[in-house]
Design a protein around this motif. Structure first.
Motif, PDB file in Angstrom:
ATOM      1  N   LEU A   1       0.836  -1.202   0.000  1.00 52.97           N
ATOM      2  CA  LEU A   1       0.000   0.000   0.000  1.00 52.97           C
ATOM      3  C   LEU A   1       0.873   1.255   0.000  1.00 52.97           C
ATOM      4  CD1 LEU A   1      -2.758  -1.044   2.576  1.00 52.97           C
ATOM      5  CD2 LEU A   1      -3.162  -0.437   0.175  1.00 52.97           C
ATOM      6  N   GLU A   2       1.872   1.261   0.868  1.00 53.22           N
ATOM      7  CA  GLU A   2       2.764   2.417   0.989  1.00 53.22           C
ATOM      8  C   GLU A   2       3.517   2.684  -0.311  1.00 53.22           C
ATOM      9  OE1 GLU A   2       6.819   3.062   3.428  1.00 53.22           O
ATOM     10  OE2 GLU A   2       5.064   2.596   4.672  1.00 53.22           O
ATOM     11  N   ARG A   3       3.867   1.640  -1.016  1.00 48.95           N
ATOM     12  CA  ARG A   3       4.632   1.784  -2.260  1.00 48.95           C
ATOM     13  C   ARG A   3       3.726   2.024  -3.477  1.00 48.95           C
ATOM     14  NH1 ARG A   3       8.565  -3.284  -1.739  1.00 48.95           N
ATOM     15  NH2 ARG A   3       9.641  -2.358  -3.506  1.00 48.95           N
ATOM     16  N   GLY A   4       2.420   1.981  -3.252  1.00 49.65           N
ATOM     17  CA  GLY A   4       1.484   2.250  -4.330  1.00 49.65           C
ATOM     18  C   GLY A   4       1.289   1.093  -5.299  1.00 49.65           C
ATOM     19  N   TYR A   5       1.587  -0.134  -4.854  1.00 50.68           N
ATOM     20  CA  TYR A   5       1.440  -1.309  -5.716  1.00 50.68           C
ATOM     21  C   TYR A   5       0.058  -1.946  -5.598  1.00 50.68           C
ATOM     22  CZ  TYR A   5       6.555  -1.065  -6.135  1.00 50.68           C
ATOM     23  OH  TYR A   5       7.847  -0.659  -6.370  1.00 50.68           O
ATOM     24  N   ILE A   6      -0.615  -1.691  -4.467  1.00 51.32           N
ATOM     25  CA  ILE A   6      -1.994  -2.147  -4.280  1.00 51.32           C
ATOM     26  C   ILE A   6      -2.788  -1.003  -3.679  1.00 51.32           C
ATOM     27  CG2 ILE A   6      -1.365  -4.587  -4.010  1.00 51.32           C
ATOM     28  CD1 ILE A   6      -1.866  -4.292  -0.996  1.00 51.32           C
ATOM     29  N   ARG A   7      -4.115  -1.129  -3.731  1.00 50.73           N
ATOM     30  CA  ARG A   7      -4.980  -0.132  -3.100  1.00 50.73           C
ATOM     31  C   ARG A   7      -6.088  -0.856  -2.344  1.00 50.73           C
ATOM     32  NH1 ARG A   7      -6.694   0.105  -8.569  1.00 50.73           N
ATOM     33  NH2 ARG A   7      -8.911  -0.226  -8.798  1.00 50.73           N
ATOM     34  N   ARG A   8      -6.615  -0.154  -1.360  1.00 54.01           N
ATOM     35  CA  ARG A   8      -7.711  -0.675  -0.544  1.00 54.01           C
ATOM     36  C   ARG A   8      -8.977   0.062  -0.951  1.00 54.01           C
ATOM     37  NH1 ARG A   8      -6.818  -3.083   4.385  1.00 54.01           N
ATOM     38  NH2 ARG A   8      -4.851  -1.973   4.578  1.00 54.01           N
ATOM     39  N   GLU A   9     -10.061  -0.683  -1.123  1.00 53.97           N
ATOM     40  CA  GLU A   9     -11.339  -0.062  -1.462  1.00 53.97           C
ATOM     41  C   GLU A   9     -12.456  -0.768  -0.698  1.00 53.97           C
ATOM     42  OE1 GLU A   9     -12.280  -2.346  -5.625  1.00 53.97           O
ATOM     43  OE2 GLU A   9     -10.879  -0.671  -5.686  1.00 53.97           O
ATOM     44  N   THR A  10     -13.557  -0.096  -0.540  1.00 52.17           N
ATOM     45  CA  THR A  10     -14.697  -0.655   0.174  1.00 52.17           C
ATOM     46  C   THR A  10     -15.331  -1.758  -0.663  1.00 52.17           C
ATOM     47  OG1 THR A  10     -15.085   1.469   1.222  1.00 52.17           O
ATOM     48  CG2 THR A  10     -16.911  -0.092   1.252  1.00 52.17           C
ATOM     49  N   ASP A  11     -15.660  -2.856   0.005  1.00 50.31           N
ATOM     50  CA  ASP A  11     -16.344  -3.967  -0.664  1.00 50.31           C
ATOM     51  C   ASP A  11     -17.738  -3.491  -1.071  1.00 50.31           C
ATOM     52  OD1 ASP A  11     -17.768  -6.296  -1.337  1.00 50.31           O
ATOM     53  OD2 ASP A  11     -16.793  -7.496   0.219  1.00 50.31           O
ATOM     54  N   PRO A  12     -18.065  -3.525  -2.355  1.00 51.29           N
ATOM     55  CA  PRO A  12     -19.372  -3.015  -2.789  1.00 51.29           C
ATOM     56  C   PRO A  12     -20.550  -3.851  -2.275  1.00 51.29           C
ATOM     57  CG  PRO A  12     -18.217  -4.034  -4.625  1.00 51.29           C
ATOM     58  CD  PRO A  12     -17.265  -4.002  -3.468  1.00 51.29           C
ATOM     59  N   PHE A  13     -20.280  -5.094  -1.884  1.00 53.63           N
ATOM     60  CA  PHE A  13     -21.354  -5.963  -1.395  1.00 53.63           C
ATOM     61  C   PHE A  13     -21.506  -5.922   0.118  1.00 53.63           C
ATOM     62  CE2 PHE A  13     -19.864  -7.843  -5.402  1.00 53.63           C
ATOM     63  CZ  PHE A  13     -21.039  -7.726  -6.126  1.00 53.63           C
TER      64      PHE A  13
ATOM     65  N   PRO B   1      -4.603  -4.791  -7.037  1.00 54.30           N
ATOM     66  CA  PRO B   1      -3.392  -4.148  -7.546  1.00 54.30           C
ATOM     67  C   PRO B   1      -3.718  -2.813  -8.220  1.00 54.30           C
ATOM     68  CG  PRO B   1      -3.814  -6.245  -8.679  1.00 54.30           C
ATOM     69  CD  PRO B   1      -4.931  -6.021  -7.724  1.00 54.30           C
ATOM     70  N   THR B   2      -2.809  -1.876  -8.100  1.00 52.18           N
ATOM     71  CA  THR B   2      -2.913  -0.629  -8.853  1.00 52.18           C
ATOM     72  C   THR B   2      -2.399  -0.914 -10.271  1.00 52.18           C
ATOM     73  OG1 THR B   2      -0.678   0.016  -8.240  1.00 52.18           O
ATOM     74  CG2 THR B   2      -2.466   0.768  -6.783  1.00 52.18           C
ATOM     75  N   VAL B   3      -2.456   0.075 -11.130  1.00 53.47           N
ATOM     76  CA  VAL B   3      -1.907  -0.082 -12.478  1.00 53.47           C
ATOM     77  C   VAL B   3      -0.423  -0.456 -12.384  1.00 53.47           C
ATOM     78  CG1 VAL B   3      -1.371   1.139 -14.626  1.00 53.47           C
ATOM     79  CG2 VAL B   3      -3.603   1.450 -13.538  1.00 53.47           C
ATOM     80  N   THR B   4       0.291   0.196 -11.470  1.00 56.60           N
ATOM     81  CA  THR B   4       1.710  -0.131 -11.266  1.00 56.60           C
ATOM     82  C   THR B   4       1.867  -1.564 -10.767  1.00 56.60           C
ATOM     83  OG1 THR B   4       2.191   2.179 -10.755  1.00 56.60           O
ATOM     84  CG2 THR B   4       3.816   0.544 -10.041  1.00 56.60           C
ATOM     85  N   GLY B   5       1.027  -1.965  -9.809  1.00 57.38           N
ATOM     86  CA  GLY B   5       1.084  -3.329  -9.286  1.00 57.38           C
ATOM     87  C   GLY B   5       0.810  -4.371 -10.360  1.00 57.38           C
ATOM     88  N   GLU B   6      -0.159  -4.085 -11.217  1.00 66.37           N
ATOM     89  CA  GLU B   6      -0.457  -5.001 -12.326  1.00 66.37           C
ATOM     90  C   GLU B   6       0.721  -5.098 -13.281  1.00 66.37           C
ATOM     91  OE1 GLU B   6      -4.152  -3.902 -14.177  1.00 66.37           O
ATOM     92  OE2 GLU B   6      -5.277  -4.225 -12.325  1.00 66.37           O
ATOM     93  N   ALA B   7       1.374  -3.970 -13.535  1.00 71.15           N
ATOM     94  CA  ALA B   7       2.543  -3.969 -14.425  1.00 71.15           C
ATOM     95  C   ALA B   7       3.682  -4.787 -13.822  1.00 71.15           C
ATOM     96  CB  ALA B   7       2.991  -2.536 -14.697  1.00 71.15           C
ATOM     97  N   ILE B   8       3.863  -4.658 -12.515  1.00 64.87           N
ATOM     98  CA  ILE B   8       4.903  -5.437 -11.830  1.00 64.87           C
ATOM     99  C   ILE B   8       4.591  -6.928 -11.946  1.00 64.87           C
ATOM    100  CG2 ILE B   8       5.898  -5.975  -9.563  1.00 64.87           C
ATOM    101  CD1 ILE B   8       5.416  -2.977  -8.865  1.00 64.87           C
ATOM    102  N   TYR B   9       3.352  -7.287 -11.664  1.00 63.49           N
ATOM    103  CA  TYR B   9       2.943  -8.695 -11.766  1.00 63.49           C
ATOM    104  C   TYR B   9       3.179  -9.215 -13.180  1.00 63.49           C
ATOM    105  CZ  TYR B   9      -0.055 -12.791 -12.077  1.00 63.49           C
ATOM    106  OH  TYR B   9      -0.521 -14.054 -12.311  1.00 63.49           O
ATOM    107  N   THR B  10       2.768  -8.433 -14.170  1.00 63.94           N
ATOM    108  CA  THR B  10       2.916  -8.834 -15.576  1.00 63.94           C
ATOM    109  C   THR B  10       4.387  -8.993 -15.963  1.00 63.94           C
ATOM    110  OG1 THR B  10       0.844  -7.736 -16.132  1.00 63.94           O
ATOM    111  CG2 THR B  10       2.347  -8.151 -17.952  1.00 63.94           C
TER     112      THR B  10
END
Length: 169
Positions: free
Chosen positions: A89-101, A110-119
């Protein structure tokens, strides 16, 4: 009786040889393999630790999930999961969001950056795994995967996932 006349436990053949016990051997081998794979994601510019990669990998593969689901998916204890999540979270690789359900809970993704790292890292991990398994034939690799799956199912029956520090780490 003097200590000199009693053989040391390490020299006795009638005692349990932990180095021949399958769970010990698997654990030691897994540790070596994890360290070999760890070089892949640690040597990138992202400098990920093993728990961070596990979290990012689980989110990259399965999508958004709660921290409790990450514990189960990664088989890590609460402390490791919490530290890895905080770092990501601190490095901006993932984000926390409220569960819509269920607005009382949150999901991690993952954030866009996190997805790029994974890829970027996932194919490197697959290549490193292929190198690790290179001494096995195709048939042996298939057998190994089958055996591991059977043992995982057996262990799930014997010792289902337990939360919060009830397992040895």
């Amino acid at each position: 009786m003097s200590d000199a006349s009693v053989p040391s436990i390490g020299m006795r053949d009638d005692f349990l040889r932990f180095d021949r016990i399958i769970p010990f051997r698997i654990s030691a081998l897994a540790g070596h393999m994890t360290r070999a794979l760890g070089r892949v994601y640690a040597e990138t510019s992202f400098q990920l630790l093993a728990p961070e990669w596990r979290i990012l990998s689980a989110l990259g593969r399965f999508g958004a999930m709660a921290a409790s689901d990450l514990r189960a998916r990664t088989d890590m204890d609460n402390v490791r999961v919490s530290r890895a999540i905080s770092s990501l979270l601190e490095r901006g690789y993932i984000r926390r969001e409220t569960d819509p359900f269920d607005r009382r809970h949150s999901l991690l993704r993952p954030t866009v950056t996190g997805e790029a790292i994974y890829t970027e890292i996932a194919p490197r991990i697959e290549a490193a795994e292929a190198e690790i398994l290179a001494s096995l034939t195709d048939e042996e690799r298939t057998s190994l995967k089958t055996i591991i799956s059977k043992l995982e199912r057996q262990m799930a029956d014997i010792l289902p996932f337990e939360d919060e520090g009830s397992r040895d780490e």
